[in-house]
Motif scaffolding. Structure first.
Motif, PDB file in Angstrom:
ATOM      1  N   ASN A 448       0.831  -1.211   0.000  1.00  0.00           N
ATOM      2  CA  ASN A 448       0.000   0.000   0.000  1.00  0.00           C
ATOM      3  C   ASN A 448       0.860   1.253   0.000  1.00  0.00           C
ATOM      4  O   ASN A 448       2.061   1.208   0.281  1.00  0.00           O
ATOM      5  CB  ASN A 448      -0.989  -0.007   1.175  1.00  0.00           C
ATOM      6  N   GLY A 452      -3.787   5.663   0.103  1.00  0.00           N
ATOM      7  CA  GLY A 452      -4.881   4.732   0.344  1.00  0.00           C
ATOM      8  C   GLY A 452      -4.986   3.657  -0.715  1.00  0.00           C
ATOM      9  O   GLY A 452      -5.823   2.749  -0.613  1.00  0.00           O
ATOM     10  N   HIS A 475      -8.857   0.323  -2.934  1.00  0.00           N
ATOM     11  CA  HIS A 475      -8.597   1.636  -2.339  1.00  0.00           C
ATOM     12  C   HIS A 475      -9.373   1.810  -1.029  1.00  0.00           C
ATOM     13  O   HIS A 475     -10.473   1.271  -0.863  1.00  0.00           O
ATOM     14  CB  HIS A 475      -8.989   2.755  -3.298  1.00  0.00           C
ATOM     15  N   THR A 476      -8.767   2.587  -0.132  1.00  0.00           N
ATOM     16  CA  THR A 476      -9.469   3.141   1.027  1.00  0.00           C
ATOM     17  C   THR A 476      -9.425   4.660   0.889  1.00  0.00           C
ATOM     18  O   THR A 476      -8.606   5.192   0.141  1.00  0.00           O
ATOM     19  CB  THR A 476      -8.818   2.711   2.353  1.00  0.00           C
ATOM     20  N   VAL A 480      -3.232   4.231   4.720  1.00  0.00           N
ATOM     21  CA  VAL A 480      -3.248   2.909   5.346  1.00  0.00           C
ATOM     22  C   VAL A 480      -1.802   2.472   5.568  1.00  0.00           C
ATOM     23  O   VAL A 480      -0.864   3.060   5.041  1.00  0.00           O
ATOM     24  CB  VAL A 480      -3.987   1.876   4.475  1.00  0.00           C
ATOM     25  N   CYS A 483      -1.551  -4.339   7.815  1.00  0.00           N
ATOM     26  CA  CYS A 483      -2.562  -5.245   7.263  1.00  0.00           C
ATOM     27  C   CYS A 483      -2.197  -6.689   7.580  1.00  0.00           C
ATOM     28  O   CYS A 483      -1.051  -7.003   7.917  1.00  0.00           O
ATOM     29  CB  CYS A 483      -2.722  -5.038   5.757  1.00  0.00           C
ATOM     30  N   GLU A 496      -7.023   1.726   8.091  1.00  0.00           N
ATOM     31  CA  GLU A 496      -6.980   3.113   7.659  1.00  0.00           C
ATOM     32  C   GLU A 496      -6.705   3.929   8.923  1.00  0.00           C
ATOM     33  O   GLU A 496      -7.525   3.938   9.854  1.00  0.00           O
ATOM     34  CB  GLU A 496      -8.300   3.518   7.008  1.00  0.00           C
ATOM     35  N   GLN A 499      -9.429   6.135  10.516  1.00  0.00           N
ATOM     36  CA  GLN A 499     -10.839   5.743  10.429  1.00  0.00           C
ATOM     37  C   GLN A 499     -11.159   4.390  11.036  1.00  0.00           C
ATOM     38  O   GLN A 499     -12.237   4.203  11.587  1.00  0.00           O
ATOM     39  CB  GLN A 499     -11.295   5.759   8.959  1.00  0.00           C
ATOM     40  N   TRP A 502     -10.632  -2.002   7.747  1.00  0.00           N
ATOM     41  CA  TRP A 502     -11.413  -2.434   6.591  1.00  0.00           C
ATOM     42  C   TRP A 502     -11.215  -3.924   6.350  1.00  0.00           C
ATOM     43  O   TRP A 502     -10.155  -4.479   6.640  1.00  0.00           O
ATOM     44  CB  TRP A 502     -10.962  -1.674   5.335  1.00  0.00           C
ATOM     45  N   PHE A 504     -11.530  -6.611   3.064  1.00  0.00           N
ATOM     46  CA  PHE A 504     -11.689  -6.836   1.630  1.00  0.00           C
ATOM     47  C   PHE A 504     -11.580  -8.332   1.346  1.00  0.00           C
ATOM     48  O   PHE A 504     -10.935  -9.071   2.109  1.00  0.00           O
ATOM     49  CB  PHE A 504     -10.597  -6.115   0.827  1.00  0.00           C
ATOM     50  N   GLY A 514     -14.830  -2.814  -0.327  1.00  0.00           N
ATOM     51  CA  GLY A 514     -14.469  -3.158   1.031  1.00  0.00           C
ATOM     52  C   GLY A 514     -15.515  -2.713   2.025  1.00  0.00           C
ATOM     53  O   GLY A 514     -16.451  -1.982   1.694  1.00  0.00           O
ATOM     54  N   LEU A 516     -15.877  -1.155   6.089  1.00  0.00           N
ATOM     55  CA  LEU A 516     -15.272  -0.654   7.330  1.00  0.00           C
ATOM     56  C   LEU A 516     -15.936  -1.394   8.488  1.00  0.00           C
ATOM     57  O   LEU A 516     -17.062  -1.090   8.878  1.00  0.00           O
ATOM     58  CB  LEU A 516     -15.477   0.852   7.452  1.00  0.00           C
TER      59      LEU A 516
END
Length: 646
Positions: A448, A452, A475-476, A480, A483, A496, A499, A502, A504, A514, A516
């Motif tokens: 990434n 995002g 994408h977010t 990010v 993971c 993220e 936020q 996420w 996916f 995706g 959240l």
């Protein structure tokens, strides 16, 4: 022998209409000769903290007589017992928290610790070894008991802008070690402790607040602005700041409660006594002009009788067990770890860690550095073992390389030795985080960038090494980094930072939509950083996969179910261990804070507690003593037991 106590005749009580009790309800102040004194402290033992105490003994110090014990008269007595010498010496400054008293030994110019206990109703002392001489003149001392880890800490500071935090040990074991240094305002005059906060007064500005937790950074905040003040002492009472100026004017929560019109107050302390509406502050002041201690009380104003509503921080702290060798350079260097499990001898497993200014490191289970590869500015790392590539099963590690927006590839042999392959170029801009995904016999990299964008690359083998091919982008909305992939569900979980987390579909043909699933709110405090997966955790007898997440904003870690409803199962911090291991030697190690990356495994990495795997984290502020960044780890079993999830 008793001496008739002296009543202060010229006392101006400035109540400003705040105190509901009549003036006659206030006890008459009494004084005791100090013989060149400086500070007094109430002799409150832990068992007394919630008790209603009609009269408490006080400790005070003298440069001529030493550490003194002063009993208070009962309500029906009109005389003050003579003070008893507990420890002879030339002492200045005093702090006490059961069972430790700290004072400044003027002969040695060093801190003198004294253990004080109550045995069969009598006060007993044990004079402990002097602490090392500080590099600055000490002008104030505070003691900080921490129920979160059961340890007792101390702060020493001076007018030159320097202070130190020390770990004294626990109530039964005196094991003093310097934890860290802290820059403070020049000309600071006094200190106070409020849980995990250190308050320091500065005549030119007011009262500053510092994070006093043992894993804190060095930031400061001005919490009470009062220019050109003459604060002589302060203490936190029931969540409110009690101040005394040099004339003996007392304010609680910035409201005046008493004025004793003294000559030159230098030392001040107090405690809250009573219940309900019948509460009073018992306190002691030292007047340098008359060389006397004044003991008295002030009724707690009705308007201030309600306890502070500030929420208490009751996050469980679990000690780190091992700390790696530190980074070879200062600053933000260490970032992300991964765990390589030895195929036949788990105790020979390794922790891989990125030094994002230099390259990739490996450490044995004792924290000793084993290997260092100067790959460049690598940021995040992940690995998979026994992946079929080029017709052979291999242990492969991959890292993001920010020097040229590429991926660095490594192979790990059966003994844990790393060898590096040529870097693989990507089409990313400012590459950042990554994680691996193995779908049957195919290995993928999710890399990434700060925009995002998340790129999924398939890893192939070309004669002498790996190659990559872009298969899709997802994408977010914003930046990010951390993971992890749950391969049983083919689910990519990615944080993220501002936020939340996420989810996916990790399949190469899985689409780009995706969800959240966990918002960065409540217990999950941004930034959302490291994310890892513990497989088949036994939670109250039920097997389930867990997400382990770094909540960087409050230096904590959270456990979530990796399947709907993604329930939070626990929250904890990693704290101090008096009997840990650092870089192969047994010693006390600090906790962790501002964590970037983390990794976890359910596989055995040793015997005993290590058989259920481990958690390793990056520590953004390495103390005990101050040092460059490092990694810390602990057995998974200690987490489950401490959170009562087993």
């Amino acid at each position: 022998m008793t001496t008739t106590f002296t009543k202060i005749s010229a006392i101006a009580i400035s109540l400003a209409g705040l105190i509901s009790a009549p003036l006659s309800a206030l006890a008459q102040p009494i004084t005791a000769p100090a013989h060149k004194g400086s500070q007094a402290q109430a002799l409150l033992f832990t068992k007394d903290n919630n008790a209603v105490i009609p009269a408490v003994d006080w400790l005070w110090v003298s440069e001529k007589t030493g550490l003194m014990l002063q009993s208070m008269p009962n309500a029906d007595k009109t005389s003050l017992p003579a003070a008893k010498t507990l420890v002879k010496g030339e002492f200045e400054l005093l702090a006490f928290s059961d069972p430790y008293a700290l004072t400044l030994d003027r002969r040695a110019d060093r801190i003198r610790p004294i253990m004080i206990k109550q045995i069969e109703g009598k006060v007993a002392t044990n004079v402990l070894p002097l602490l090392p001489m500080a590099s600055f003149e000490i002008n104030w001392i505070c003691i900080q008991p921490r129920p979160q880890d059961g340890n007792i800490y101390a702060w020493f500071g001076g007018e030159d802008g320097y202070s130190e935090q020390w770990l004294l040990g626990d109530a039964g074991h005196f094991m003093p070690k310097k934890l860290r240094s802290q820059a403070i305002p020049v000309n600071s005059t006094s200190c106070a402790i409020d849980g995990d906060k250190l308050l320091v007064s500065e005549p030119e500005a007011g009262v500053w607040q510092f994070d006093a937790s043992p894993f804190a950074d060095n930031s400061a905040k001005l919490v009470l602005a009062t220019l050109n003040n003459d604060i002589a002492g302060m203490q936190v009472i029931d969540g409110k700041l009690l101040l005394s100026d040099k004339k003996g004017t007392l304010t609680l929560d910035q409201q005046p409660i008493a004025n004793y019109n003294l000559g030159k107050v230098q030392g001040f302390s107090g405690y809250l006594n009573g219940t309900g509406t019948n509460r009073a502050i018992q306190f002691a002041l030292y007047d340098d002009k008359t060389d006397q201690y004044l003991f008295t009380q002030a009724a707690l104003p009705a308007a201030l009788s309600k306890a502070s509503s500030n929420p208490s921080d009751n996050i469980i702290e679990i000690p780190a067990w091992v700390e790696s060798a530190p980074s070879d350079r200062p600053g933000d260097t260490m970032d992300d770890p991964a765990i390589w499990v030895h195929p036949t001898e788990p105790e020979k497993s390794l922790v891989l860690g990125t030094n994002k200014r230099w390259g990739l490191l490996s450490f044995n289970m004792r924290g000793e550095q084993v290997q260092a590869l100067p790959s460049g500015r690598i940021n995040n790392v992940d690995l998979r073992q026994q992946v079929l590539l080029g017709g052979k099963k291999r242990d492969i590690a991959v890292a993001t390389l920010r020097d040229n927006d590429s991926l660095a590839f490594y192979e790990i042999d059966a003994q844990g030795k790393l060898s590096e392959y040529p870097n693989q170029a990507t089409n990313m801009v400012d590459i950042y985080g990554m994680c691996l995904y193995q779908d049957a016999d195919t290995l993928y990299v999710f890399a990434n960038e700060k925009s995002g964008r998340i790129a999924q690359y398939r890893v192939d083998w070309q004669v002498n090494g790996p190659s990559i091919k872009l298969v899709r982008d997802i994408h977010t909305p914003s930046q990010v980094e951390g993971c992890v992939v749950d391969e049983a569900q083919h689910a990519l979980f990615i944080g993220e930072e501002d936020q939340g987390i996420w989810r996916f579909n990790a399949k190469a043909n899985g689409g780009t939509q995706g969800e959240l699933i966990i918002k960065a709110e409540g217990d999950l405090v941004p930034d959302v950083e490291g994310i890892s997966l513990y497989q088949a955790a036994n939670i109250h007898g039920k097997k389930q996969d867990l997400l382990v997440v770094s909540s960087q904003g409050d230096n904590s870690y959270l456990l979530y179910q990796a399947q709907p409803p993604y329930a939070q199962l626990g929250k904890f911090r990693i704290g101090v261990n008096l009997n840990g291991m650092e870089n192969g030697r047994e010693t006390s190690i600090d906790g962790s804070s501002e964590t970037d990356g983390l990794a976890v495994t359910h596989l055995s990495v040793g015997t005993g507690a290590w058989q259920q795997g481990m958690l390793v984290i990056q520590d953004g502020h390495n103390h005990l003593p101050d040092n460059n960044q490092s990694f810390k780890w602990l057995p998974w079993r200690s987490i489950i037991e401490k959170l009562s999830l087993n």
